[in-house]
Design a protein around this motif. Structure first.
Motif, PDB file in Angstrom:
ATOM      1  N   LEU A   1      43.841  39.668  54.491  1.00 53.87           N
ATOM      2  CA  LEU A   1      44.897  38.705  54.794  1.00 53.87           C
ATOM      3  C   LEU A   1      44.536  37.302  54.347  1.00 53.87           C
ATOM      4  CD1 LEU A   1      45.710  39.979  58.413  1.00 53.87           C
ATOM      5  CD2 LEU A   1      46.917  40.542  56.288  1.00 53.87           C
ATOM      6  N   ASP A   2      43.613  37.201  53.365  1.00 54.45           N
ATOM      7  CA  ASP A   2      43.160  35.881  52.932  1.00 54.45           C
ATOM      8  C   ASP A   2      44.064  35.260  51.873  1.00 54.45           C
ATOM      9  OD1 ASP A   2      42.616  37.430  50.740  1.00 54.45           O
ATOM     10  OD2 ASP A   2      40.442  37.119  50.751  1.00 54.45           O
ATOM     11  N   GLY A   3      45.127  35.939  51.490  1.00 51.44           N
ATOM     12  CA  GLY A   3      46.067  35.386  50.522  1.00 51.44           C
ATOM     13  C   GLY A   3      45.656  35.561  49.077  1.00 51.44           C
ATOM     14  N   SER A   4      44.521  36.238  48.812  1.00 44.34           N
ATOM     15  CA  SER A   4      44.079  36.415  47.430  1.00 44.34           C
ATOM     16  C   SER A   4      45.055  37.275  46.634  1.00 44.34           C
ATOM     17  CB  SER A   4      42.680  37.038  47.393  1.00 44.34           C
ATOM     18  OG  SER A   4      42.655  38.289  48.063  1.00 44.34           O
ATOM     19  N   GLU A   5      45.745  38.196  47.317  1.00 42.93           N
ATOM     20  CA  GLU A   5      46.794  38.994  46.699  1.00 42.93           C
ATOM     21  C   GLU A   5      47.909  39.227  47.709  1.00 42.93           C
ATOM     22  OE1 GLU A   5      45.953  42.620  44.652  1.00 42.93           O
ATOM     23  OE2 GLU A   5      44.034  41.893  43.875  1.00 42.93           O
ATOM     24  N   THR A   6      49.133  39.030  47.303  1.00 42.97           N
ATOM     25  CA  THR A   6      50.288  39.384  48.126  1.00 42.97           C
ATOM     26  C   THR A   6      51.288  40.097  47.236  1.00 42.97           C
ATOM     27  OG1 THR A   6      51.270  37.197  47.727  1.00 42.97           O
ATOM     28  CG2 THR A   6      49.993  37.477  49.752  1.00 42.97           C
ATOM     29  N   SER A   7      51.844  41.197  47.743  1.00 44.08           N
ATOM     30  CA  SER A   7      52.717  42.026  46.923  1.00 44.08           C
ATOM     31  C   SER A   7      53.976  42.434  47.675  1.00 44.08           C
ATOM     32  CB  SER A   7      51.982  43.309  46.477  1.00 44.08           C
ATOM     33  OG  SER A   7      50.839  43.031  45.721  1.00 44.08           O
ATOM     34  N   LEU A   8      55.040  42.590  46.934  1.00 49.02           N
ATOM     35  CA  LEU A   8      56.246  43.258  47.383  1.00 49.02           C
ATOM     36  C   LEU A   8      56.364  44.537  46.578  1.00 49.02           C
ATOM     37  CD1 LEU A   8      58.757  40.256  47.500  1.00 49.02           C
ATOM     38  CD2 LEU A   8      57.665  41.369  49.448  1.00 49.02           C
ATOM     39  N   ALA A   9      56.601  45.675  47.244  1.00 45.52           N
ATOM     40  CA  ALA A   9      56.665  46.953  46.543  1.00 45.52           C
ATOM     41  C   ALA A   9      57.809  47.792  47.099  1.00 45.52           C
ATOM     42  CB  ALA A   9      55.346  47.710  46.671  1.00 45.52           C
ATOM     43  N   ALA A  10      58.453  48.574  46.224  1.00 45.83           N
ATOM     44  CA  ALA A  10      59.563  49.423  46.651  1.00 45.83           C
ATOM     45  C   ALA A  10      59.643  50.646  45.745  1.00 45.83           C
ATOM     46  CB  ALA A  10      60.884  48.656  46.612  1.00 45.83           C
TER      47      ALA A  10
ATOM     48  N   ASP B   1      51.357  38.315  43.545  1.00 45.58           N
ATOM     49  CA  ASP B   1      50.840  36.971  43.284  1.00 45.58           C
ATOM     50  C   ASP B   1      49.337  36.973  43.511  1.00 45.58           C
ATOM     51  OD1 ASP B   1      53.273  35.721  42.652  1.00 45.58           O
ATOM     52  OD2 ASP B   1      53.760  35.498  44.779  1.00 45.58           O
ATOM     53  N   TYR B   2      48.596  36.282  42.629  1.00 48.75           N
ATOM     54  CA  TYR B   2      47.142  36.188  42.725  1.00 48.75           C
ATOM     55  C   TYR B   2      46.733  34.747  43.004  1.00 48.75           C
ATOM     56  CZ  TYR B   2      47.739  40.547  40.116  1.00 48.75           C
ATOM     57  OH  TYR B   2      48.146  41.789  39.697  1.00 48.75           O
ATOM     58  N   GLU B   3      45.786  34.586  43.908  1.00 50.28           N
ATOM     59  CA  GLU B   3      45.298  33.238  44.207  1.00 50.28           C
ATOM     60  C   GLU B   3      44.232  32.805  43.224  1.00 50.28           C
ATOM     61  OE1 GLU B   3      42.697  32.319  47.737  1.00 50.28           O
ATOM     62  OE2 GLU B   3      44.520  31.276  48.376  1.00 50.28           O
ATOM     63  N   ASP B   4      43.333  33.731  42.836  1.00 53.45           N
ATOM     64  CA  ASP B   4      42.230  33.395  41.928  1.00 53.45           C
ATOM     65  C   ASP B   4      42.175  34.341  40.736  1.00 53.45           C
ATOM     66  OD1 ASP B   4      41.068  31.229  43.531  1.00 53.45           O
ATOM     67  OD2 ASP B   4      40.561  32.821  44.953  1.00 53.45           O
ATOM     68  N   GLY B   5      43.321  34.786  40.283  1.00 61.54           N
ATOM     69  CA  GLY B   5      43.349  35.693  39.144  1.00 61.54           C
ATOM     70  C   GLY B   5      43.017  37.124  39.546  1.00 61.54           C
ATOM     71  N   LYS B   6      42.835  37.986  38.525  1.00 60.62           N
ATOM     72  CA  LYS B   6      42.620  39.400  38.779  1.00 60.62           C
ATOM     73  C   LYS B   6      41.873  40.023  37.604  1.00 60.62           C
ATOM     74  CE  LYS B   6      43.450  43.386  40.886  1.00 60.62           C
ATOM     75  NZ  LYS B   6      42.937  43.726  42.229  1.00 60.62           N
ATOM     76  N   ARG B   7      40.946  40.947  37.935  1.00 59.91           N
ATOM     77  CA  ARG B   7      40.278  41.729  36.894  1.00 59.91           C
ATOM     78  C   ARG B   7      40.869  43.135  36.902  1.00 59.91           C
ATOM     79  NH1 ARG B   7      33.932  42.929  37.176  1.00 59.91           N
ATOM     80  NH2 ARG B   7      34.656  44.060  39.028  1.00 59.91           N
ATOM     81  N   PHE B   8      41.219  43.639  35.730  1.00 69.44           N
ATOM     82  CA  PHE B   8      41.757  44.983  35.586  1.00 69.44           C
ATOM     83  C   PHE B   8      40.738  45.840  34.848  1.00 69.44           C
ATOM     84  CE2 PHE B   8      45.301  42.031  35.725  1.00 69.44           C
ATOM     85  CZ  PHE B   8      46.151  42.613  36.653  1.00 69.44           C
ATOM     86  N   SER B   9      40.485  47.034  35.360  1.00 71.15           N
ATOM     87  CA  SER B   9      39.565  47.946  34.687  1.00 71.15           C
ATOM     88  C   SER B   9      39.985  49.375  34.990  1.00 71.15           C
ATOM     89  CB  SER B   9      38.118  47.721  35.145  1.00 71.15           C
ATOM     90  OG  SER B   9      37.937  48.100  36.496  1.00 71.15           O
ATOM     91  N   THR B  10      39.573  50.294  34.124  1.00 70.24           N
ATOM     92  CA  THR B  10      39.882  51.687  34.359  1.00 70.24           C
ATOM     93  C   THR B  10      38.734  52.565  33.913  1.00 70.24           C
ATOM     94  OG1 THR B  10      41.586  53.392  34.061  1.00 70.24           O
ATOM     95  CG2 THR B  10      40.970  52.128  32.106  1.00 70.24           C
ATOM     96  N   LYS B  11      38.703  53.786  34.456  1.00 71.89           N
ATOM     97  CA  LYS B  11      37.676  54.767  34.133  1.00 71.89           C
ATOM     98  C   LYS B  11      38.326  55.954  33.447  1.00 71.89           C
ATOM     99  CE  LYS B  11      34.944  53.565  38.229  1.00 71.89           C
ATOM    100  NZ  LYS B  11      34.342  54.051  39.498  1.00 71.89           N
ATOM    101  N   PRO B  12      37.557  56.707  32.638  1.00 71.93           N
ATOM    102  CA  PRO B  12      38.092  57.960  32.125  1.00 71.93           C
ATOM    103  C   PRO B  12      38.174  58.987  33.253  1.00 71.93           C
ATOM    104  CG  PRO B  12      35.777  57.781  31.569  1.00 71.93           C
ATOM    105  CD  PRO B  12      36.159  56.487  32.240  1.00 71.93           C
ATOM    106  N   ALA B  13      38.587  60.197  32.946  1.00 70.53           N
ATOM    107  CA  ALA B  13      38.742  61.224  33.976  1.00 70.53           C
ATOM    108  C   ALA B  13      37.409  61.591  34.619  1.00 70.53           C
ATOM    109  CB  ALA B  13      39.400  62.469  33.387  1.00 70.53           C
ATOM    110  N   SER B  14      36.284  61.260  33.969  1.00 76.35           N
ATOM    111  CA  SER B  14      34.960  61.517  34.528  1.00 76.35           C
ATOM    112  C   SER B  14      34.408  60.238  35.149  1.00 76.35           C
ATOM    113  CB  SER B  14      34.005  62.020  33.444  1.00 76.35           C
ATOM    114  OG  SER B  14      32.726  62.263  33.972  1.00 76.35           O
ATOM    115  N   ARG B  15      34.322  60.199  36.471  1.00 75.26           N
ATOM    116  CA  ARG B  15      33.810  59.019  37.176  1.00 75.26           C
ATOM    117  C   ARG B  15      32.357  58.722  36.824  1.00 75.26           C
ATOM    118  NH1 ARG B  15      35.002  56.814  42.037  1.00 75.26           N
ATOM    119  NH2 ARG B  15      32.919  57.366  42.786  1.00 75.26           N
ATOM    120  N   GLU B  16      31.600  59.747  36.491  1.00 73.50           N
ATOM    121  CA  GLU B  16      30.179  59.570  36.190  1.00 73.50           C
ATOM    122  C   GLU B  16      29.963  58.568  35.060  1.00 73.50           C
ATOM    123  OE1 GLU B  16      26.077  60.248  36.670  1.00 73.50           O
ATOM    124  OE2 GLU B  16      27.771  60.850  37.921  1.00 73.50           O
ATOM    125  N   PHE B  17      30.911  58.477  34.128  1.00 75.09           N
ATOM    126  CA  PHE B  17      30.791  57.559  32.993  1.00 75.09           C
ATOM    127  C   PHE B  17      30.945  56.109  33.424  1.00 75.09           C
ATOM    128  CE2 PHE B  17      32.468  55.204  29.348  1.00 75.09           C
ATOM    129  CZ  PHE B  17      31.562  55.559  28.357  1.00 75.09           C
TER     130      PHE B  17
END
Length: 386
Positions: A176-185, A209-225
């Protein structure tokens, strides 16, 4: 390689349990009545083995406890509640933690739970067709957040919408620190429901909305990688800071007898960095039950259910078997990460409703602006629910 999987005492014990465990059912701790609430104990244990070969990181393999969930749920009249924690990977994390109210035609929910985005995300981790949800879900940060939500469902449709903060980390203040707030439906339409099959069509949106920006990342289907693509739009980043984002997605699912076809596509538009980058990502899945069994479907939630074998091993049968194929594709469009694609094949066995064994093989390719990555993987999972 698979001998390493079978040599682990913990995995052997779970495999043994998978062949004799009874059908899944919450353990009732307190029987509810008109004047007292009910209380049930439930849980999930998933043990994974994975091996990959990569042109950038070589080869590696590992065994991990992917999930160890314990939780309590119950109801008291029109009120229902759930508290669930995950104790895997050497730390304790809060999963679902909410209170709900059946208020006539509307269901209200407050606490931490999943935002109403994506058919695959809203399907339980024990019921998704593959060991990991698609690269789309990780990349776009789909999952649990603290918030309030209203739901309504009727004959052939379901509506969901709410406002959300961040996920609980060390304590509630982080959510609840305001770093991210979203509306979703999300809106779900089920134009076909009956003996012929089930057709599920849906659309969902999220504005954040982001207070200090956002980092986006993704993994392949194998988490070990580990992470395969990253985009840093946090404050001070050379790529610029993300001020807000808008996510939109569409879903389709067809269930008919032993056959299943499922797909989603989503687009994320980010405001703030130069060029206002966008990312498009999606997947398609085909599944076929090799035995005379079928997938469940939760109409009021618009999500896939599990599999209850018609002939479990506890009754002298062979359980339920399903073969699956999946193709995923992510186009980072104007974001500097290129294109990411993954193809995989899987085989699942349910000795009983409460147990599941999974095998998968596949490959991922990143054609990136900063370099390419290719990897092949094989992996397996042993799962027990109670």
């Amino acid at each position: 390689m698979l001998s390493r999987l079978l040599s682990g005492a913990g995995l052997l014990a779970l495999a043994s349990a998978a062949s004799v465990a009874p059908a899944h059912a919450d353990i009732t701790l307190v029987e509810g009545s008109e004047t007292s609430p009910s209380l049930n104990l439930f849980g999930r244990l998933q043990y994974d083995f994975a091996h990959y070969d990569s042109d950038t990181r070589g080869s590696d393999e590992g065994v991990e406890m992917r999930r160890f969930r314990l939780g309590l749920d119950g109801e008291a009249g029109a009120v229902f509640y759930k508290l669930e924690g995950d104790f895997s990977q050497g730390q304790a994390r809060l999963a679902d933690a909410f209170v709900g109210l059946e208020a006539g035609p509307v269901t209200l929910r407050a606490g931490q739970f999943k935002t109403p985005n994506s058919l695959e995300e809203l399907t339980s981790s024990g019921s998704v067709l593959f060991m990991e949800r698609g690269q789309t879900n990780t990349l776009f940060g789909l999952g649990r957040r603290v918030g309030v939500m209203a739901e309504h469902s009727g004959e052939g449709y379901a509506l969901q919408g709410g406002v959300f903060g961040n996920v609980v980390k060390d304590d509630l203040s982080t959510a609840l620190d305001g770093s991210e707030t979203s509306l979703a439906a999300r809106a779900v339409w089920q134009p076909v429901r009956g003996e012929a099959g089930t057709l599920h069509l849906a659309a969902h949106v999220r504005a954040t909305d982001y207070e200090d920006g956002k980092r986006f990342s993704t993994k392949p289907a194998s988490r070990e990688f580990g992470p395969i693509a990253r985009l840093d739009y946090r404050a001070g980043s050379a790529l610029g800071e993300a001020d807000d984002s808008r996510l939109a997605g569409i879903e389709a699912l067809w269930l008919s007898g032993r056959f299943l076809a499922q797909g989603e596509i989503m687009r994320l538009d980010i405001d703030g960095p130069a060029g206002d980058p966008s990312i498009t990502s999606g997947y398609g899945v085909l599944g076929f039950m090799l035995t005379d069994d079928a997938r469940g479907y939760k109409a009021s939630r618009g999500a896939l259910g599990g599999v209850e074998p018609n002939r479990p091993v506890t009754e002298g049968g062979i359980g339920a078997w399903q073969a699956s194929l999946r193709a995923e594709f992510t186009d980072f469009d104007t974001a500097p990460a290129g294109e990411l694609s993954t193809y995989a094949a899987g085989l699942s066995w349910w000795p009983t409703e409460a147990t599941r064994v999974m095998f998968e093989a596949g490959s991922s390719t990143l054609d990136g602006a900063l370099g390419d990555t290719d990897l092949d993987f094989v992996q397996a999972r042993l799962q027990l629910d109670w």
